[in-house]
Design an enzyme around this catalytic site. Structure first.
Site, PDB file in Angstrom:
ATOM      1  N   HIS A   1     -38.504  91.481 -42.241  1.00 18.97           N
ATOM      2  CA  HIS A   1     -39.191  92.590 -42.998  1.00 18.97           C
ATOM      3  C   HIS A   1     -38.494  92.601 -44.425  1.00 18.97           C
ATOM      4  O   HIS A   1     -37.632  93.574 -44.576  1.00 18.97           O
ATOM      5  CB  HIS A   1     -39.457  93.858 -42.314  1.00 18.97           C
TER       6      HIS A   1
ATOM      7  N   LEU B   1     -39.963 103.807 -34.865  1.00 22.37           N
ATOM      8  CA  LEU B   1     -39.943 104.837 -36.010  1.00 22.37           C
ATOM      9  C   LEU B   1     -40.105 106.050 -35.590  1.00 22.37           C
ATOM     10  O   LEU B   1     -40.610 106.869 -34.539  1.00 22.37           O
ATOM     11  CB  LEU B   1     -41.132 104.624 -36.889  1.00 22.37           C
TER      12      LEU B   1
ATOM     13  N   HIS C   1     -44.264  93.514 -46.058  1.00 19.49           N
ATOM     14  CA  HIS C   1     -43.735  94.416 -45.031  1.00 19.49           C
ATOM     15  C   HIS C   1     -43.108  93.659 -43.843  1.00 19.49           C
ATOM     16  O   HIS C   1     -41.808  93.683 -43.702  1.00 19.49           O
ATOM     17  CB  HIS C   1     -44.675  95.480 -44.303  1.00 19.49           C
TER      18      HIS C   1
ATOM     19  N   ARG D   1     -32.416 123.325  -8.562  1.00 18.66           N
ATOM     20  CA  ARG D   1     -32.399 123.703  -9.921  1.00 18.66           C
ATOM     21  C   ARG D   1     -31.232 125.094  -9.939  1.00 18.66           C
ATOM     22  O   ARG D   1     -30.561 124.992 -10.860  1.00 18.66           O
ATOM     23  CB  ARG D   1     -33.701 124.191 -10.510  1.00 18.66           C
TER      24      ARG D   1
ATOM     25  N   SER E   1     -36.263 128.760 -16.177  1.00 18.56           N
ATOM     26  CA  SER E   1     -36.875 127.881 -15.158  1.00 18.56           C
ATOM     27  C   SER E   1     -35.829 126.882 -14.592  1.00 18.56           C
ATOM     28  O   SER E   1     -35.757 126.367 -13.602  1.00 18.56           O
ATOM     29  CB  SER E   1     -38.184 127.341 -15.295  1.00 18.56           C
TER      30      SER E   1
ATOM     31  N   GLU F   1     -39.919 118.593 -26.892  1.00 16.20           N
ATOM     32  CA  GLU F   1     -39.251 117.587 -25.822  1.00 16.20           C
ATOM     33  C   GLU F   1     -38.601 116.291 -26.788  1.00 16.20           C
ATOM     34  O   GLU F   1     -37.680 115.779 -26.232  1.00 16.20           O
ATOM     35  CB  GLU F   1     -40.068 117.486 -24.690  1.00 16.20           C
TER      36      GLU F   1
ATOM     37  N   HIS G   1     -48.828 120.022 -13.877  1.00 17.02           N
ATOM     38  CA  HIS G   1     -47.570 120.078 -13.728  1.00 17.02           C
ATOM     39  C   HIS G   1     -46.726 119.503 -12.666  1.00 17.02           C
ATOM     40  O   HIS G   1     -45.387 119.902 -12.558  1.00 17.02           O
ATOM     41  CB  HIS G   1     -47.044 121.729 -13.640  1.00 17.02           C
TER      42      HIS G   1
HETATM   43  C1  LIG Z   1     -42.790 104.014 -32.855  1.00 15.24           C
HETATM   44  C2  LIG Z   1     -43.158 102.800 -33.635  1.00 15.24           C
HETATM   45  N1  LIG Z   1     -44.401 102.412 -33.932  1.00 15.24           N
HETATM   46  C3  LIG Z   1     -44.574 101.520 -34.337  1.00 15.24           C
HETATM   47  C4  LIG Z   1     -44.046 100.623 -34.788  1.00 15.24           C
HETATM   48  C5  LIG Z   1     -44.245  99.137 -35.521  1.00 15.24           C
HETATM   49  N2  LIG Z   1     -43.926  99.259 -37.045  1.00 15.24           N
HETATM   50  C6  LIG Z   1     -42.889  98.862 -37.668  1.00 15.24           C
HETATM   51  S1  LIG Z   1     -42.698  99.008 -39.300  1.00 15.24           S
HETATM   52  C7  LIG Z   1     -44.452  99.867 -39.152  1.00 15.24           C
HETATM   53  C8  LIG Z   1     -44.830 100.706 -40.345  1.00 15.24           C
HETATM   54  C9  LIG Z   1     -44.325 100.207 -41.761  1.00 15.24           C
HETATM   55  O1  LIG Z   1     -44.747 101.168 -42.602  1.00 15.24           O
HETATM   56  P1  LIG Z   1     -43.536 101.920 -43.098  1.00 15.24           P
HETATM   57  O2  LIG Z   1     -42.793 102.859 -42.074  1.00 15.24           O
HETATM   58  O3  LIG Z   1     -43.921 102.702 -44.535  1.00 15.24           O
HETATM   59  O4  LIG Z   1     -42.476 100.878 -43.878  1.00 15.24           O
HETATM   60  P2  LIG Z   1     -42.710  99.876 -45.037  1.00 15.24           P
HETATM   61  O5  LIG Z   1     -43.942  99.229 -44.789  1.00 15.24           O
HETATM   62  O6  LIG Z   1     -42.414 100.611 -46.212  1.00 15.24           O
HETATM   63  O7  LIG Z   1     -41.351  98.894 -44.527  1.00 15.24           O
HETATM   64  C10 LIG Z   1     -44.855  99.864 -37.910  1.00 15.24           C
HETATM   65  C11 LIG Z   1     -46.016 100.550 -37.435  1.00 15.24           C
HETATM   66  C12 LIG Z   1     -42.539 100.924 -34.812  1.00 15.24           C
HETATM   67  N3  LIG Z   1     -41.517  99.913 -35.278  1.00 15.24           N
HETATM   68  N4  LIG Z   1     -42.316 102.197 -34.204  1.00 15.24           N
END
Ligand SMILES: Cc1ncc(C[n+]2csc(CCOP(=O)(O)OP(=O)(O)O)c2C)c(N)n1
Length: 672
Positions: A31, A121, A266, A361, A388, A415, A477
Site C-alpha cells: 500500500h 482497522l 491505496h 460466576r 452479574s 464490548e 441471551h
Molecule cells: C476492519 C477492516 N475492514 C476492512 C479492511 C480492508 N481495508 C484495508 S485499508 C481499507 C480502507 C482504506 O482507506 P483508508 O483507511 O482511508 O486508508 P488510505 O486509503 O488512506 O490508505 C480497507 C477497507 C481492513 N483492513 N480492516
C-alpha cells in the site's frame, strides 16, 4: 517557535517515500499511498516528538506509537530502519516475504519497534486507549513526588477507515470520559478509501464528533508543511488534560503524477512507469532503488543518540527511585517481568463438596477477590454487567480520571472497545487485565480477542451466563455456538469449569499463562460443588480434562465427557447407569486446547481408545465428533435456545439426565 528545517529534512521525507515505494514495487504487493502522504508528519513524530530509544524498543518509559492503519506498514518499517532499530535494509528489500521482519502488516512479535499487530482497522486506535490507561494507572501507583518513572505519551497514526470503524468511536468516547490527556491520534485525512472518495460514505463532521467526546481537536491543513506540522505536533504534545485528535489533510500518493488523490494508489504498487515519474517529481534519481543519502542516514540516526540520552537520564532517576523505594521497585520488576508473587496460589479459595451449590460466576468473583490483594496488577472490569459477571474487586475503587490508580474499570456498554483496551493494557505491560460480559456478547469482542491471541497477550475474559440455563431472557441471551466459536481461535485457551473448585483452578491456569489469552466460561445457575474436583481438579483442569468420577472396575463401559454445568448432569447419569450395571467414567473436560496439548499417554489414560464415548455440552455439537470419534455420540444443542425457565429450556432441548442415560445405554448396548 520555528523548528529549523533544512534540505536534509526534506530529503529524509523523500527517502521515506521512496523506500516505501521501492519495497512495495519489489514485493509487487503493498500500500504505497498512505506512506507517501504521511511521510512528513511521521518523520517529524519519529525524529522530534516521540520519546524512544531504538537500541531498546522495550524501554518501559518509551512513548508508545501505534500505526493503526497497518496497511501503511512500509511507512513504519522505513522509519524504524532509518532511526536505527534492528531492522536492516535487507529486511525492507524483503518486504512481505516469508520469514522477513517486514510482514505485510506490522506484527508485534516480528518487528522490533512495533507496539502491536495492526491491520484490522480501528483496533489500533482502540488499543491505544488501553496503553494510555495503563500509563495513567501505573503513574498513579508508582511515581513518587520526587520521581516520575512513568511519564510517557501514546501516539497513533490512523486513517479514514480507522475512524469509520465503530470500535474507535467506542474507545474514543471512553478516552474522552477518562480524560486521557497523553493520548494523541493523528488522522490521515486524505479523503480516499478503497472504493474511492470518502464522500461515498463518510461525510460526518469528525472533529465535531471528537469534541463531543471530550477531545481537543487540532488541525493541520497541509500535510507537507513541516513547519506547520511541527507547530501542531508541539501543541499536541502539551496536554490540556484531554486526549487530542490531530487532523492532518494529506494527499494519498503525494507526488505520483497520475495516481495522487486516487483510490488506485491505496493498495497496489505504483508500477514502473509511475515510479519513475514520481521520482522525477521528487527530484530523485529515477533508476536507483532503496537509496538512502548518507546525510539522511546521519540525520535520522541522531534519533538514536537522543534516545539513548533520554533513556540514560530516565535510568538515573529510576536507580534513585529504586534506592529510595526498594519494595515498590521490586514490585515493578516483578510486574514488568510478568511474574506472579511468591505463594500467590495460597490465596485461592477451596470449597467442600457438602451438597451446597454455587454458580461458577459467583465462584469466579470469590476467586478474583481472594487473589486481588496479592496480585496487585489485576485491573479490569465489565461492559456494564459487573453485578452479574461478579467482576468487581471489592475495595479496588473505580478507575476514573481523578483516580487513575484504582482498579475497577467501568467500560460502559462497549464490548468491542473493551476487548481492544484490554489488549492495550496488556501490551503496555505492568498490569494484568481482565474484562467481563455475557458469553453471548463475546461476539461483540471477537476481533479484539483474535488479536489478543495473535499477539500472544495474556488477557483474561470472564464470560458468564454460559448456556441456555440463562433461561427467561431467551435465545438472544443464550449462547449456543459461542463455545465452539471461541475454541476456533488459535492460541486462545477456553475453560469451562464444572464447579467452584474447578473455577479456582481455571483462574490459576489463566493467571499462570503469560503467552496468550484465556476465556473463562461461567454459569449463571448454581452448580453443586463436586466431589473429586478439589483433589484432582487443579491438575486436571491444567491438563484440560480429567476423570472426575471413575468406573468401579478396571475399565469403563463408557466414558461420558462433559463440560461446565453439564458435568453434574453426567454424574447423575452415571449413578443411574450403575443401577443397570453400566460402569461409566465421567470426564470433566473444561478445555479442549489444554487437553490436546497434553501428552498422548495422558490423553489415552483419560479417554481409553477402545471405550465408547458420549459427549454432553449445552452448545452446538460441531467439533465434538473429533473428541468422541466415529463410534461415539454427542448430546448438544444445534439450534437457538428459547425463552423459558432455564432448566425447562435445557430439558426440552434434550439436555437431561434421562437423555444422557438413554444415549449411553444405546452406546454400550441396552442392559436395562
Ligand atoms: C476492519 C477492516 N475492514 C476492512 C479492511 C480492508 N481495508 C484495508 S485499508 C481499507 C480502507 C482504506 O482507506 P483508508 O483507511 O482511508 O486508508 P488510505 O486509503 O488512506 O490508505 C480497507 C477497507 C481492513 N483492513 N480492516
Amino acid at each position: 517557535m520555528t523548528q529549523n528545517f533544512d534540505a536534509i529534512d526534506q530529503l529524509a521525507v523523500t527517502t521515506i517515500r521512496t523506500l516505501s515505494i521501492d519495497a512495495i514495487e519489489k514485493a509487487n504487493s503493498g500500500h504505497p499511498g498512505a506512506p507517501m502522504g504521511l511521510a512528513p508528519v511521521a518523520y517529524l513524530l519519529f525524529t522530534r516528538w516521540l520519546k524512544h530509544d531504538p537500541a531498546d524498543p522495550k524501554w518501559p518509559d518509551r512513548d508508545r506509537f501505534v500505526l493503526s492503519c497497518g496497511h501503511a506498514s512500509m511507512l513504519l518499517y522505513s522509519l524504524l530502519h532509518l532511526t536505527g532499530y534492528e531492522l536492516a535494509l535487507d529486511e525492507i528489500k524483503n518486504f512481505r516475504q516469508w520469514g522477513s521482519k517486514t510482514p505485510g502488516h506490522p506484527e508485534v512479535e516480528e518487528v522490533p519497534g512495533a507496539e502491536m499487530t495492526t491491520g484490522p482497522l480501528g483496533q489500533g486506535c482502540a488499543t491505544s486507549v488501553g496503553m494510555a490507561l495503563a500509563e495513567a494507572h501505573l503513574a498513579a501507583n508508582f511515581n513518587r513526588p520526587d520521581h516520575s518513572i512513568v511519564d510517557h505519551r501514546t501516539w497513533v497514526l490512523c486513517s479514514d477507515g480507522d475512524l469509520m470503524e465503530g470500535v474507535s468511536a467506542e474507545a474514543a468516547s471512553l478516552a474522552g470520559h477518562l480524560r486521557l490527556g497523553k493520548l494523541v491520534w493523528i488522522w490521515d485525512d486524505n479523503g480516499i478509501t478503497i472504493e474511492g472518495s470518502t464522500n461515498l460514505s463518510f461525510t460526518e463532521d469528525v472533529p465535531a464528533r471528537f469534541r463531543a467526546y471530550g477531545w481537543r481537536v487540532l488541525e493541520s491543513d497541509d500535510g507537507n508543511d513541516l513547519e506547520g506540522l511541527a507547530t501542531t505536533l508541539g501543541e499536541a504534545a502539551a496536554s490540556d488534560g484531554r486526549p487530542t485528535l490531530v487532523r492532518v489533510r494529506t494527499h494519498i500518493a503525494w507526488g505520483a503524477p497520475t495516481k495522487q488523490d486516487t483510490a488506485s494508489a491505496h493498495g497496489s504498487p505504483l508500477g514502473a512507469e509511475e515510479v519513475r515519474a514520481t521520482k522525477r517529481f521528487y527530484g530523485w534519481p529515477e533508476g536507483e532503488a532503496f537509496r538512502i543519502p548518507p546525510e539522511v542516514g546521519a540525520r535520522c540516526r541522531e534519533v538514536a543518540t537522543r534516545g539513548a540520552e533520554l533513556h540514560s537520564e530516565w535510568q538515573k532517576g529510576f536507580d534513585a527511585w529504586t534506592a529510595t523505594e526498594p519494595e515498590l521497585a521490586g514490585e515493578w520488576r516483578r510486574r514488568l517481568g510478568k511474574g506472579l508473587p511468591d505463594d500467590w496460589a495460597a490465596a485461592l479459595p477451596v470449597y467442600e463438596a457438602d451438597g451446597s451449590k454455587m454458580a461458577t460466576r459467583a465462584a469466579s468473583g470469590k476467586v478474583l477477590n481472594a487473589i486481588a490483594p496479592v496480585i496487585t496488577e489485576l485491573v479490569g472490569g465489565s461492559a456494564d454487567l459487573a453485578p452479574s459477571n461478579k467482576s468487581l474487586i471489592d475495595g479496588g475503587g473505580d478507575l476514573t480520571s481523578d483516580n487513575p490508580g484504582n482498579r475497577n474499570l467501568r467500560f460502559g456498554i462497549r464490548e468491542h472497545a473493551m476487548g481492544a483496551i484490554l489488549n492495550g493494557l496488556s501490551l503496555h505491560g505492568g498490569v494484568r487485565p481482565y474484562g467481563a460480559t455475557f458469553l453471548v456478547f463475546s461476539d461483540y469482542m471477537r476481533p479484539a480477542i483474535r488479536l489478543a491471541a495473535l499477539m500472544g497477550q495474556p488477557v483474561i475474559y470472564i464470560f458468564t451466563h454460559d448456556s441456555v440455563w440463562v433461561g427467561e431472557d431467551g435465545p438472544t441471551h443464550q449462547p449456543v455456538e459461542h463455545m465452539l466459536a471461541l475454541r476456533a481461535i488459535p492460541d486462545l485457551v477456553v475453560l469451562r469449569p464444572a464447579d467452584a473448585n474447578e473455577t479456582a483452578a481455571a483462574w490459576r491456569v489463566a493467571l499462570e499463562r503469560v503467552d496468550g489469552p484465556t476465556a473463562l466460561l461461567l454459569s449463571r445457575q448454581g452448580l453443586p460443588v463436586l466431589e473429586g474436583a478439589l483433589e484432582r481438579g487443579a491438575d486436571g483442569v491444567a491438563h484440560g480434562a480429567y476423570s472426575i468420577a471413575d468406573c468401579k472396575s478396571g475399565a469403563p463401559d463408557i466414558v461420558i465427557i462433559a463440560t461446565g454445568g453439564e458435568v453434574s448432569l453426567a454424574l447423575e447419569a452415571r449413578s443411574e447407569l450403575a443401577k443397570s450395571a453400566i460402569d461409566a467414567r465421567v470426564v470433566s473436560m473444561p478445555s479442549w486446547e489444554l487437553f490436546l496439548d497434553s501428552a498422548e499417554d495422558y490423553r489415552n489414560s483419560i479417554l481409553p481408545p477402545a471405550v465408547p464415548r458420549l459427549a454432553v455440552e449445552a452448545g452446538v455439537t460441531l467439533g465434538w465428533g473429533d473428541v468422541v470419534g466415529g463410534d461415539g455420540a454427542v448430546i448438544g444443542i444445534d439450534r437457538f435456545g428459547a425463552s423459558g425457565q432455564g432448566a425447562e429450556v435445557a430439558q426440552r432441548l434434550g439436555l437431561s439426565v434421562e437423555a444422557i442415560v438413554a444415549r449411553a445405554r444405546e452406546l454400550v448396548g441396552d442392559r436395562a
